[in-house]
Design a protein around this motif. Structure first.
Motif, PDB file in Angstrom:
ATOM      1  N   ALA A 158     -15.396 -10.786  42.521  1.00 41.15           N
ATOM      2  CA  ALA A 158     -15.500  -9.590  42.137  1.00 41.15           C
ATOM      3  C   ALA A 158     -16.941  -8.947  42.316  1.00 41.15           C
ATOM      4  O   ALA A 158     -17.087  -7.587  42.541  1.00 41.15           O
ATOM      5  N   SER A 159     -17.821  -9.898  42.632  1.00 40.69           N
ATOM      6  CA  SER A 159     -19.385  -9.541  43.125  1.00 40.69           C
ATOM      7  C   SER A 159     -19.344  -9.090  44.331  1.00 40.69           C
ATOM      8  O   SER A 159     -19.991  -7.999  44.644  1.00 40.69           O
TER       9      SER A 159
ATOM     10  N   MET B 192     -18.109  -5.502  44.252  1.00 38.78           N
ATOM     11  CA  MET B 192     -19.135  -4.574  43.801  1.00 38.78           C
ATOM     12  C   MET B 192     -20.143  -4.366  44.932  1.00 38.78           C
ATOM     13  O   MET B 192     -20.698  -3.127  45.233  1.00 38.78           O
ATOM     14  N   ASP B 193     -20.560  -5.506  45.699  1.00 38.80           N
ATOM     15  CA  ASP B 193     -21.493  -5.160  46.610  1.00 38.80           C
ATOM     16  C   ASP B 193     -21.073  -4.500  47.891  1.00 38.80           C
ATOM     17  O   ASP B 193     -21.696  -3.589  48.066  1.00 38.80           O
TER      18      ASP B 193
ATOM     19  N   GLN C 264     -20.592  -0.710  46.764  1.00 37.20           N
ATOM     20  CA  GLN C 264     -22.029   0.064  46.891  1.00 37.20           C
ATOM     21  C   GLN C 264     -22.655   0.496  48.314  1.00 37.20           C
ATOM     22  O   GLN C 264     -22.967   1.467  48.178  1.00 37.20           O
TER      23      GLN C 264
ATOM     24  N   ARG D 225     -23.359   4.213  49.134  1.00 30.67           N
ATOM     25  CA  ARG D 225     -24.279   4.608  49.718  1.00 30.67           C
ATOM     26  C   ARG D 225     -24.016   5.413  50.980  1.00 30.67           C
ATOM     27  O   ARG D 225     -24.966   6.417  51.655  1.00 30.67           O
TER      28      ARG D 225
ATOM     29  N   THR E  21     -15.931  -4.710  37.126  1.00 30.11           N
ATOM     30  CA  THR E  21     -16.694  -4.242  38.496  1.00 30.11           C
ATOM     31  C   THR E  21     -16.283  -2.843  38.586  1.00 30.11           C
ATOM     32  O   THR E  21     -17.146  -1.992  38.945  1.00 30.11           O
TER      33      THR E  21
ATOM     34  N   LEU F 262     -18.149  -0.499  36.083  1.00 36.09           N
ATOM     35  CA  LEU F 262     -19.471  -0.291  36.304  1.00 36.09           C
ATOM     36  C   LEU F 262     -19.477   0.608  37.643  1.00 36.09           C
ATOM     37  O   LEU F 262     -20.344   1.560  37.589  1.00 36.09           O
ATOM     38  N   LEU F 263     -18.687   0.469  38.526  1.00 30.84           N
ATOM     39  CA  LEU F 263     -18.741   1.448  39.618  1.00 30.84           C
ATOM     40  C   LEU F 263     -18.316   2.816  39.127  1.00 30.84           C
ATOM     41  O   LEU F 263     -19.023   3.827  39.550  1.00 30.84           O
TER      42      LEU F 263
ATOM     43  N   MET G 217     -18.607   4.293  36.050  1.00 27.09           N
ATOM     44  CA  MET G 217     -19.640   4.267  35.171  1.00 27.09           C
ATOM     45  C   MET G 217     -20.771   5.145  36.006  1.00 27.09           C
ATOM     46  O   MET G 217     -21.277   6.198  35.506  1.00 27.09           O
ATOM     47  N   ALA G 218     -21.177   4.350  37.066  1.00 23.06           N
ATOM     48  CA  ALA G 218     -22.399   4.898  37.819  1.00 23.06           C
ATOM     49  C   ALA G 218     -21.962   6.039  38.748  1.00 23.06           C
ATOM     50  O   ALA G 218     -22.836   6.755  39.120  1.00 23.06           O
ATOM     51  N   ASN G 219     -20.660   6.277  39.062  1.00 16.46           N
ATOM     52  CA  ASN G 219     -20.293   7.091  40.173  1.00 16.46           C
ATOM     53  C   ASN G 219     -19.280   7.948  39.677  1.00 16.46           C
ATOM     54  O   ASN G 219     -18.166   7.775  40.044  1.00 16.46           O
TER      55      ASN G 219
ATOM     56  N   ILE H 270     -10.932   1.864  30.113  1.00 13.95           N
ATOM     57  CA  ILE H 270     -10.592   1.611  31.521  1.00 13.95           C
ATOM     58  C   ILE H 270     -10.456  -0.048  31.755  1.00 13.95           C
ATOM     59  O   ILE H 270      -9.580  -0.400  32.365  1.00 13.95           O
TER      60      ILE H 270
ATOM     61  N   LEU I 195      -5.090   5.520  26.562  1.00  9.14           N
ATOM     62  CA  LEU I 195      -6.430   5.796  26.990  1.00  9.14           C
ATOM     63  C   LEU I 195      -6.702   6.902  26.367  1.00  9.14           C
ATOM     64  O   LEU I 195      -7.581   7.739  25.871  1.00  9.14           O
TER      65      LEU I 195
ATOM     66  N   ILE J 202     -26.885  -8.272  42.516  1.00 11.23           N
ATOM     67  CA  ILE J 202     -25.355  -8.527  42.098  1.00 11.23           C
ATOM     68  C   ILE J 202     -25.419  -9.981  42.225  1.00 11.23           C
ATOM     69  O   ILE J 202     -25.002 -10.800  41.090  1.00 11.23           O
TER      70      ILE J 202
ATOM     71  N   LYS K 108     -24.891  -7.465  36.942  1.00  8.56           N
ATOM     72  CA  LYS K 108     -23.771  -6.997  36.411  1.00  8.56           C
ATOM     73  C   LYS K 108     -23.725  -7.170  35.024  1.00  8.56           C
ATOM     74  O   LYS K 108     -23.526  -6.498  34.120  1.00  8.56           O
TER      75      LYS K 108
ATOM     76  N   GLN L 222     -26.821   2.692  37.862  1.00 15.58           N
ATOM     77  CA  GLN L 222     -27.445   1.603  38.818  1.00 15.58           C
ATOM     78  C   GLN L 222     -28.008   2.305  40.236  1.00 15.58           C
ATOM     79  O   GLN L 222     -27.902   3.201  40.541  1.00 15.58           O
TER      80      GLN L 222
END
Lengths: 181, 131
Positions: free
Chosen positions: A5-6, A9-10, A13, A17, A118, A121-122, A124-126, A167, B10, B45, B50, B71
């Motif tokens: 999962a990390s 995420m990486d 990202q 970008r 993951t 968070l993605l 959330m930020a985007n 979610i 949801l 990360i 996280k 982030q």
């Protein structure tokens, strides 16, 4: 990276970008072929041939704050030590597809980890980016699409903390039923 | 509470939070809120950013702090990951290094609530994180 999962995420990202408006994450657990594949597809700026050749080099990066770019090399290292590999295709102006294949039952394969967190968070930020996530295993399939969520939210921002938690829980609950690992 | 499993579940959350959100929007403007940027490149990360980001997301409200948590990329301080840049309204940004959950709690209790500085601030020579 301690879990897959990390890595997701990486790599996602990188897509952010690359100014992707759509990012698709696909996990496929194929026990028959003893294979776990993770595909991340985006419609970002893509890479030219020269960049594509160097992208696996840990001493190459498009960033200016440091001289190393370890995201793809680390993913490749993890995949290769389980007998797998990383395939990368990219076209300038079209987008990039990264597919990492792992030996499913190989002792060195990292656990899948918290994919729901993951994705949360993605998103959330985007919040403007469209995220599509699919997970398939012999037990079934699960699909998630932020466009569908936005449709039911009727204008409420998707990155509202309560919605993100919802979610994540929705993904976790559905994955419980299909996840082998 | 029932588990959330479908889009219909949801939607129920959506209906419940709408009223709360309306209140929030009336009383706050993003520019007057604290900005928290968690560095989330490969180095961050791998070092656990996280968990750090989740900690801030899950513990700000219970401490009565309104903040925008986002982030960002690598600042070049890979040795000090997870790093977090915090900008309080009207103040210069501060970058904190080695922010695990324990440190995040200390930052919430001391810096965010009482303006007390905590150990681990990285001296910076730029205005904000651009990359």
């Amino acid at each position: 990276m301690k879990d897959l999962a990390s890595h997701i995420m990486d790599i996602a990202q990188n897509s952010v970008r690359a100014k992707a408006s759509e990012i698709e994450i696909v996990i496929d657990e194929n026990l028959t072929e003893d294979r776990l594949s993770i595909t991340i597809r985006d419609n970002g700026c893509g890479m030219d041939e020269e960049t594509l050749k160097r992208v696996r080099d840990p001493f190459f990066t498009s960033r200016t704050v440091r001289k190393v770019g370890l995201g793809i090399p680390l993913l490749q290292q993890n995949a290769e030590r389980t007998g797998g590999k990383v395939n990368i295709t990219s076209e300038k102006g079209e987008g990039t597809v990264i597919e990492a294949i792992f030996g499913y039952t190989h002792l060195d394969r990292p656990p899948l980890g918290d994919v729901a967190g993951t994705i949360g968070l993605l998103v959330m930020a985007n919040p403007e980016t469209v995220f599509r996530y699919s997970h398939s295993s012999p037990k079934g399939e699960f699909h998630f699409d932020t466009e569908e969520v936005k449709a039911i939210l009727e204008g409420l921002p998707i990155n509202t903390p309560e919605i993100i938690r919802g979610i994540e829980e929705m993904i976790r609950e559905n994955e419980k039923e299909i996840k082998e690992i | 509470m029932e588990k959330i499993k479908t889009l219909a579940d949801l939607k129920k959350i959506r209906d419940n939070v709408q009223a709360k959100i309306d209140l929030r929007e009336k009383s706050e403007h993003p520019e007057s809120m604290i900005q928290i940027k968690v560095a989330m490149a490969t180095c961050g990360i791998a070092a656990g950013s996280k968990e750090t980001m989740n900690y801030f997301l899950n513990h700000l409200e219970e401490n009565g702090i309104s903040a925008v948590v986002t982030q960002t990329g690598c600042m070049g301080y890979c040795f000090a990951e997870p790093t977090v840049e915090i900008t309080k309204p009207g103040k210069d940004p501060l970058v904190f290094g080695h922010v695990n959950c324990e440190k995040a709690e200390e930052i919430i209790q001391k810096y965010l609530k009482h303006d007390e500085l905590v150990e681990g601030i990285i001296p910076v020579n730029y205005e904000t994180i651009g990359d």
